[in-house]
Design a protein around this motif. Structure first.
Motif, PDB file in Angstrom:
ATOM      1  N   ALA A  57       7.502 -16.615   2.044  1.00  0.00           N
ATOM      2  CA  ALA A  57       7.714 -15.855   0.811  1.00  0.00           C
ATOM      3  C   ALA A  57       6.641 -14.784   0.645  1.00  0.00           C
ATOM      4  O   ALA A  57       6.934 -13.628   0.309  1.00  0.00           O
ATOM      5  CB  ALA A  57       7.703 -16.806  -0.391  1.00  0.00           C
ATOM      6  N   LEU A  58       5.385 -15.154   0.894  1.00  0.00           N
ATOM      7  CA  LEU A  58       4.293 -14.193   0.768  1.00  0.00           C
ATOM      8  C   LEU A  58       4.442 -13.070   1.787  1.00  0.00           C
ATOM      9  O   LEU A  58       4.209 -11.893   1.485  1.00  0.00           O
ATOM     10  CB  LEU A  58       2.948 -14.902   0.941  1.00  0.00           C
ATOM     11  N   GLU A  59       4.860 -13.409   2.998  1.00  0.00           N
ATOM     12  CA  GLU A  59       5.010 -12.395   4.039  1.00  0.00           C
ATOM     13  C   GLU A  59       6.135 -11.412   3.709  1.00  0.00           C
ATOM     14  O   GLU A  59       6.044 -10.220   4.029  1.00  0.00           O
ATOM     15  CB  GLU A  59       5.248 -13.082   5.384  1.00  0.00           C
ATOM     16  N   ILE A  60       7.194 -11.897   3.053  1.00  0.00           N
ATOM     17  CA  ILE A  60       8.272 -10.997   2.617  1.00  0.00           C
ATOM     18  C   ILE A  60       7.722  -9.991   1.610  1.00  0.00           C
ATOM     19  O   ILE A  60       8.003  -8.782   1.689  1.00  0.00           O
ATOM     20  CB  ILE A  60       9.437 -11.808   2.024  1.00  0.00           C
ATOM     21  N   ALA A  61       6.926 -10.485   0.653  1.00  0.00           N
ATOM     22  CA  ALA A  61       6.333  -9.592  -0.344  1.00  0.00           C
ATOM     23  C   ALA A  61       5.341  -8.628   0.302  1.00  0.00           C
ATOM     24  O   ALA A  61       5.243  -7.460  -0.095  1.00  0.00           O
ATOM     25  CB  ALA A  61       5.657 -10.406  -1.441  1.00  0.00           C
ATOM     26  N   ILE A  62       4.590  -9.095   1.300  1.00  0.00           N
ATOM     27  CA  ILE A  62       3.676  -8.202   2.031  1.00  0.00           C
ATOM     28  C   ILE A  62       4.461  -7.061   2.688  1.00  0.00           C
ATOM     29  O   ILE A  62       4.066  -5.892   2.622  1.00  0.00           O
ATOM     30  CB  ILE A  62       2.878  -8.987   3.095  1.00  0.00           C
ATOM     31  N   GLY A  63       5.587  -7.408   3.310  1.00  0.00           N
ATOM     32  CA  GLY A  63       6.409  -6.376   3.951  1.00  0.00           C
ATOM     33  C   GLY A  63       6.903  -5.347   2.951  1.00  0.00           C
ATOM     34  O   GLY A  63       6.914  -4.141   3.239  1.00  0.00           O
ATOM     35  N   GLY A  64       7.313  -5.820   1.769  1.00  0.00           N
ATOM     36  CA  GLY A  64       7.743  -4.887   0.724  1.00  0.00           C
ATOM     37  C   GLY A  64       6.624  -3.960   0.306  1.00  0.00           C
ATOM     38  O   GLY A  64       6.819  -2.742   0.138  1.00  0.00           O
ATOM     39  N   SER A  65       5.415  -4.534   0.155  1.00  0.00           N
ATOM     40  CA  SER A  65       4.252  -3.728  -0.229  1.00  0.00           C
ATOM     41  C   SER A  65       3.900  -2.716   0.846  1.00  0.00           C
ATOM     42  O   SER A  65       3.583  -1.557   0.553  1.00  0.00           O
ATOM     43  CB  SER A  65       3.058  -4.650  -0.506  1.00  0.00           C
ATOM     44  N   PHE A  66       3.950  -3.129   2.116  1.00  0.00           N
ATOM     45  CA  PHE A  66       3.679  -2.207   3.229  1.00  0.00           C
ATOM     46  C   PHE A  66       4.591  -0.980   3.159  1.00  0.00           C
ATOM     47  O   PHE A  66       4.187   0.127   3.503  1.00  0.00           O
ATOM     48  CB  PHE A  66       3.903  -2.914   4.562  1.00  0.00           C
ATOM     49  N   ALA A  67       5.822  -1.192   2.725  1.00  0.00           N
ATOM     50  CA  ALA A  67       6.797  -0.094   2.665  1.00  0.00           C
ATOM     51  C   ALA A  67       6.701   0.694   1.371  1.00  0.00           C
ATOM     52  O   ALA A  67       7.487   1.619   1.144  1.00  0.00           O
ATOM     53  CB  ALA A  67       8.205  -0.650   2.834  1.00  0.00           C
ATOM     54  N   GLY A  68       5.758   0.313   0.492  1.00  0.00           N
ATOM     55  CA  GLY A  68       5.540   1.075  -0.738  1.00  0.00           C
ATOM     56  C   GLY A  68       6.296   0.568  -1.948  1.00  0.00           C
ATOM     57  O   GLY A  68       6.287   1.213  -3.001  1.00  0.00           O
ATOM     58  N   ALA A  69       6.938  -0.585  -1.841  1.00  0.00           N
ATOM     59  CA  ALA A  69       7.686  -1.150  -2.973  1.00  0.00           C
ATOM     60  C   ALA A  69       6.803  -2.119  -3.749  1.00  0.00           C
ATOM     61  O   ALA A  69       6.028  -2.877  -3.152  1.00  0.00           O
ATOM     62  CB  ALA A  69       8.930  -1.873  -2.466  1.00  0.00           C
ATOM     63  N   ARG A  70       6.910  -2.090  -5.057  1.00  0.00           N
ATOM     64  CA  ARG A  70       6.199  -3.074  -5.869  1.00  0.00           C
ATOM     65  C   ARG A  70       6.787  -4.457  -5.578  1.00  0.00           C
ATOM     66  O   ARG A  70       8.001  -4.659  -5.695  1.00  0.00           O
ATOM     67  CB  ARG A  70       6.297  -2.732  -7.351  1.00  0.00           C
ATOM     68  N   SER A  71       5.920  -5.379  -5.222  1.00  0.00           N
ATOM     69  CA  SER A  71       6.372  -6.671  -4.704  1.00  0.00           C
ATOM     70  C   SER A  71       5.629  -7.815  -5.385  1.00  0.00           C
ATOM     71  O   SER A  71       4.466  -7.664  -5.770  1.00  0.00           O
ATOM     72  CB  SER A  71       6.169  -6.739  -3.186  1.00  0.00           C
ATOM     73  N   MET A  72       6.296  -8.958  -5.465  1.00  0.00           N
ATOM     74  CA  MET A  72       5.708 -10.123  -6.126  1.00  0.00           C
ATOM     75  C   MET A  72       6.132 -11.388  -5.391  1.00  0.00           C
ATOM     76  O   MET A  72       7.267 -11.524  -4.955  1.00  0.00           O
ATOM     77  CB  MET A  72       6.188 -10.202  -7.589  1.00  0.00           C
TER      78      MET A  72
END
Length: 594
Positions: A57-72
């Motif tokens: 779950a954390l890695e999915i949010a990390i990927g979103g953040s890497f792409a510039g999306a606000r992630s939680m």
């Protein structure tokens, strides 16, 4: 006109993420934070999903953040242990899209196996921690946290507690903001944490925290309430809300950002008071930090180091410090709350397994899930309970120790389908070639039942609503495990035969119990009843510990006979199969309203 609604802390977090332009959300279900992702499902603009475990779950949010999306990502406190491997490296990265790790701590262990304090991860990981005092602040701090994350390029922890997660409060609703998503921009020095790059990031983390320290005194949810008093209480989170209930005539410095602390501001304010008290649940995180900066405070010597604070424990702590509150009465006096032992639901498929294991006098290594209730009366069959998936490693180590001590005995472990995929796969790989006498029972009830019935990779096999499904038996066969049997545990005699035979075999035996969760899938069959003229009052049926079964007087009989409440019975048949005289029979008609 501004709209205000009652929301729980969890619902407020979900709302705050939507209002802040959140895009990617992931979680693994664990109380007290389950409701966050459930609440996010109503916001179709957000991509939210349950993951195999907290690390994924954390890695999915990390990927979103890497792409510039606000992630939680949201999880309970022990989930941070699972996710800490990627988190401790990710915190070195200059965050792009706002990143929020929402953690539900559990003071008092309402639904957990330990009481760890997530705030200490902030020092370990060099990142910011925000702690809301009520649902309104929970919503506001989601937006604040994402903005801090983007401004200072840091992951932000939003720390909740069980009481705040489930408490309701008025929350002001706002329209969502729209954030552009740039997409992933290649930058190996930023995103590849090999030594040449990671070494430089150590200095960046130090500079980042120093920058946030300058911002911390200005954070708008750090609030100083000054009164004519010689006492200052420094506190944070829901403790502050409970302190306000006592209406104390003392000054309060309520922290919203608990790491890094506004040390210089606290020093300046503290000089005005003879007595400075730190009030915080669990460990002395704030207290220790202030003492290291030579600020004279008291805290854990007057307040409990464990458990959930109440207004009574707060009052008692303040009284120990010589602070007496006027017009404040104890709330817990003369209140008798009856104990309610947790028990498995009507028709729970775990019940026959525990009954069989108890009768077999098996030494059973337990795991985390609904089946943890096998520790309690009347089964008392599980002898260990540590963490998700731990049963597989523990039973292997136990077997080897017994062999060394010439105390060889059959050992049994239980693990659920949710835990199997969460943390059990690596354990099964390790134990696959064991030569010791070990039996593992996989309780595949097709759901993560303990936390409300979230799906697992085997759910679709039963519901047929989704195309994606995995076979536990096929996975285990691919590991090289050969002795695998599937049983219907409501075929009690056959299940007992299979389990007892497996316990006699040398080497690894795996039994997959296939009955689905009766509660989650609303399973009901014609109910059972007791023929009081046949019943011999042996109480064998009572031993299965099913909620509808009790003892009662029938007419003029001298002793009590078994009784089944037909409104609660779901027709699982476990009680009828253990009755030695066939006094428990299935009703010829289905329950009304089925």
């Amino acid at each position: 006109m501004t709209q205000k609604v009652l929301l729980t802390g969890n619902q407020a977090v979900a709302r705050g993420f939507w209002e802040a332009g959140g895009v990617i959300a992931a979680s693994y279900p664990g109380s007290p934070t389950v409701e966050i992702l459930d609440s996010l499902k109503q916001y179709k603009e957000i991509h939210s999903k349950w993951s195999t475990n907290e690390k994924v779950a954390l890695e999915i949010a990390i990927g979103g953040s890497f792409a510039g999306a606000r992630s939680m990502v949201s999880m309970k406190h022990v989930g941070v242990n699972i996710a800490s491997d990627p988190f401790m490296t990710f915190t070195q990265v200059k965050t792009k899209g706002g990143f929020l790790l929402v953690v539900g701590d559990d003071p008092g262990l309402s639904s957990s196996q330990n009481e760890q304090d997530t705030r200490f991860f902030s020092k370990f990981a060099n990142c910011v921690v925000l702690e809301p005092a009520d649902p309104q602040e929970a919503k506001d701090m989601v937006k604040d946290g994402l903005e801090i994350s983007e401004k200072y390029h840091t992951p932000v922890i939003l720390r909740l507690t069980s009481r705040l997660c489930h408490s309701r409060g008025l929350v002001e609703l706002k329209d969502p903001v729209i954030k552009d998503i740039e997409g992933f921009v290649e930058d190996q020095a930023r995103y590849c944490m090999l030594p040449p790059y990671a070494n430089e990031q150590q200095y960046f983390m130090k500079e980042r925290i120093e920058a946030v320290k300058e911002y911390s005194p200005q954070y708008h949810l750090n609030q100083y309430h000054q009164r004519k008093s010689d006492t200052l209480v420094i506190t944070a989170g829901f403790c502050y809300s409970m302190l306000l209930e006592l209406n104390p005539n003392i000054s309060i410095f309520k922290l919203g950002m608990v790491y890094p602390l506004p040390i210089d501001k606290i020093k300046e304010i503290s000089k005005k008071y003879k007595k400075v008290i730190v009030m915080e649940e669990l460990l002395g995180f704030i207290e220790e930090t202030l003492k290291l900066d030579n600020i004279e405070v008291i805290g854990k010597d007057i307040f409990p180091f464990t458990g959930e604070f109440t207004t009574d424990s707060i009052r008692e702590g303040l009284e120990k410090a010589g602070v007496f509150l006027e017009n404040s009465k104890k709330t817990g006096e003369n209140i008798q709350v009856p104990n309610r032992t947790p028990m498995l639901c009507s028709g729970c498929p775990h019940r026959p397994i525990f009954h069989i294991l108890k009768k077999a006098k098996a030494l059973v290594v337990g795991d985390i899930g609904c089946y943890s209730l096998g520790i309690l009366e009347p089964f008392e069959v599980l002898k260990t309970n540590i963490s998700m998936g731990a049963s597989l490693g523990i039973i292997q180590g136990m077997a080897l120790a017994h062999k060394e001590a010439n105390k060889v005995k059959p050992l049994v472990a239980t693990i659920g389908d949710g835990t199997f995929f969460h943390s059990g796969l690596s354990g099964f790989v390790d134990i696959a070639e064991t030569k010791e006498n070990i039996t593992i029972i996989v309780l595949d009830n097709r759901t993560t039942a303990m936390t409300g019935g979230q799906s697992t990779p085997t759910t679709a096999e039963f519901t047929k609503e989704e195309s994606y499904t995995l076979s536990i038996a096929s996975i285990l066969k691919s590991f090289g495990i050969e002795d695998i049997q599937e049983v219907d545990q409501f075929d009690y005699k056959n299940a007992r035969k299979v389990i007892r035979e497996a316990m006699k075999k040398q080497g690894l035996s795996v039994i997959i119990a296939t009955r689905p969760c009766a509660l989650n899938f609303k399973i009901k069959e014609p109910y059972f009843y007791v023929d009081e003229n046949i019943c011999i009052s042996c109480r064998s049926c009572i031993g299965v510990n099913c909620p509808p079964i009790s003892m009662k007087h029938y007419g003029d009989k001298d002793k009590k006979n078994s009784y089944i409440d037909s409104t609660m019975c779901v027709g699982c048949s476990a009680c009828s199969q253990v009755c030695p005289v066939n006094a428990i029979k299935r009703s010829p008609r289905e329950k009304e309203g089925k």
